[in-house]
Scaffold this motif. Structure first.
Motif, PDB file in Angstrom:
ATOM      1  N   GLU A  39       0.827  -1.180  -0.022  1.00  0.00           N
ATOM      2  CA  GLU A  39      -0.121  -0.023   0.054  1.00  0.00           C
ATOM      3  C   GLU A  39       0.973   1.231  -0.172  1.00  0.00           C
ATOM      4  OE1 GLU A  39      -0.414  -2.341   2.742  1.00  0.00           O
ATOM      5  OE2 GLU A  39      -1.570  -3.528   1.405  1.00  0.00           O
ATOM      6  N   TYR A 152      -8.335  -4.254   0.990  1.00  0.00           N
ATOM      7  CA  TYR A 152      -7.188  -4.143   0.127  1.00  0.00           C
ATOM      8  C   TYR A 152      -7.564  -4.016  -1.181  1.00  0.00           C
ATOM      9  CZ  TYR A 152      -4.661  -3.861   4.592  1.00  0.00           C
ATOM     10  OH  TYR A 152      -4.273  -3.534   6.138  1.00  0.00           O
ATOM     11  N   ALA A 153      -6.617  -3.123  -2.022  1.00  0.00           N
ATOM     12  CA  ALA A 153      -6.864  -3.072  -3.418  1.00  0.00           C
ATOM     13  C   ALA A 153      -6.996  -4.244  -4.216  1.00  0.00           C
ATOM     14  CB  ALA A 153      -5.851  -2.039  -4.155  1.00  0.00           C
TER      15      ALA A 153
END
Length: 186
Positions: A39, A152-153
């Motif tokens: 991140e 999260y992505a």
């Protein structure tokens, strides 16, 4: 030989200073983030934190080099009490297993308590990050309050963890001393 031994001893001992970050540390903090974490943040995000909550950015400094950091802030959505949030914590691989992450976190806890009177602090951690979960749960005494699906992505879930100040010895104890001596064996 005596001189050689003394020189060798000096190389093995380094001073680690955990201190409040300055604007001059932001590029090094971002570099540390890029080396350690999936991140990543743009520089304006670090600058926003530094301008909004300057006492909540802490770095681990070794001879002028940033080897770790914690990026914390106040929870802006909470209006009934002052709550902190840990945005990011990273320590470069060469300086892990020395207690720096715990020391950085305790310094952030202390700043949240002393500067803002925060009642608690929260963070998110990947469910697969066993080392971080051990640090937060077993060392710092955070509690898991929720699991956020696909936080999260990359789609991984996150544990939402919280530490309420006044529980345990996490704020203001001697472990919150911000200057340490660390001995490294070659």
């Amino acid at each position: 030989t005596h001189r050689r031994r003394r020189r060798r001893r000096r190389r093995r001992t380094m001073g680690v200073c955990v201190r409040a970050a300055t604007v001059d540390d932001l590029w090094a903090m971002q570099r540390c983030n890029l080396l350690c974490l999936p991140e990543n943040y743009q520089m304006k995000y670090y600058l926003y934190h530094a301008l909004s909550w300057p006492s909540l950015l802490q770095v681990a400094d070794v001879d002028g080099a940033v080897v770790g950091y914690v990026l914390a802030k106040l929870d802006e959505e909470c209006t009934d009490e002052v709550r902190g949030h840990i945005t990011s914590l990273a320590v470069v691989r060469t300086h892990r297993k020395l207690g720096l992450a715990a020391t950085l976190m305790r310094a952030a806890h202390k700043a949240l308590d002393e500067c803002y009177g925060a009642t608690c602090v929260s963070l998110h951690v990947r469910v697969s990050n066993e080392a971080a979960i051990h640090l937060y749960r077993d060392v710092l005494e955070y509690e898991c309050v929720d699991t956020e699906a696909k936080y999260y992505a990359d789609g991984e879930d996150a544990y939402n963890m919280r530490l309420t100040f006044g529980k345990g010895a996490n704020v203001g104890d001697e472990a919150a001393d911000v200057i340490e001596r660390v001995v490294i064996d070659p």
